[in-house]
Design an enzyme around this catalytic site. Sequence first.
Site, PDB file in Angstrom:
ATOM      1  N   ASP A   8     -60.084 -22.776  52.150  1.00  0.00           N
ATOM      2  CA  ASP A   8     -58.837 -23.222  52.293  1.00  0.00           C
ATOM      3  C   ASP A   8     -58.303 -24.095  50.933  1.00  0.00           C
ATOM      4  O   ASP A   8     -59.491 -24.796  50.769  1.00  0.00           O
ATOM      5  CB  ASP A   8     -57.865 -23.517  53.661  1.00  0.00           C
ATOM      6  CG  ASP A   8     -58.708 -23.233  54.590  1.00  0.00           C
ATOM      7  OD1 ASP A   8     -58.477 -21.320  54.214  1.00  0.00           O
ATOM      8  OD2 ASP A   8     -58.562 -23.699  56.075  1.00  0.00           O
ATOM      9  N   ALA A   9     -57.216 -24.490  50.617  1.00  0.00           N
ATOM     10  CA  ALA A   9     -57.197 -25.108  49.273  1.00  0.00           C
ATOM     11  C   ALA A   9     -57.268 -26.395  49.768  1.00  0.00           C
ATOM     12  O   ALA A   9     -58.045 -27.378  49.226  1.00  0.00           O
ATOM     13  CB  ALA A   9     -55.876 -25.236  49.044  1.00  0.00           C
TER      14      ALA A   9
END
Length: 241
Positions: A102-103
């Site tokens: 995920d970012a």
Amino acid sequence: MRLAKYLASAGVASRRRAETMIYEGRIAVNGIIAEKPEVRVNEGDLVTVDGSIIEGPEKKVYLLLNKPQGYISTAHDTHDRPIVTELVADIEARLYPVGRLDADTSGVLLMTNDGELAHRLMHPRFEVEKVYKAWVEGIPQKEAIDKMSRGLIIEGDKTAPARIKLIKRDPVKTTALLEIMIIEGKKRQVKKMCSAIGHPVRTLRRDSFAGLKTGRLKKGAYRHLDKREVNALYRLVGLQS
Ligand code: URA
């Protein structure tokens, strides 16, 4: 390398189709029409298809990136957000990430242009171990940790058994640090597992992927895997290197 294999690895056609093209007399090596797929191609040879020069197979590149937060794990992003390929922009090959972080997740992310290896490393059949460190809200009790280790139902699917350790407690901030080893890689899996036991993730970092760690790599930096490491990945997923 055999000519048919060379053509296939250069992306001209499948190996079988390349053999047909050779028999059709469309392929030349150093200006001489090749008659058989067994013709050997060496470095520096000039191979043409219908008279047009083709580039040789791209050299395989294997990188371990210490992904910082704030970067999206895709090769292209349409919303102009920072993407992980920008961190390896000085490498000429077209690299893509092996799986996704995920970012807001940091840590180990492999990047390669070896499609077959990447595909297998992401496939659940090979049960590649991924180890995460998660700071979670609240202090999970033993029962909650045992439940997560055995497997939880998330969106109708049961997660595979996982290895979970409570590493630290911070009673003042009421948070705890968990080490979580999973062999699957479903989207946002660790966050969903922690939420499912009532302890949502505050920060998440991947410590290792298939045993590979960031070591002393700074955030945003990468290193090339060495031959031994690449061979070990190949063996792990049943490929010969
Ligand atoms: N699990 C998550 O929830 N997020 C990640 O980035 C990786 C695993």
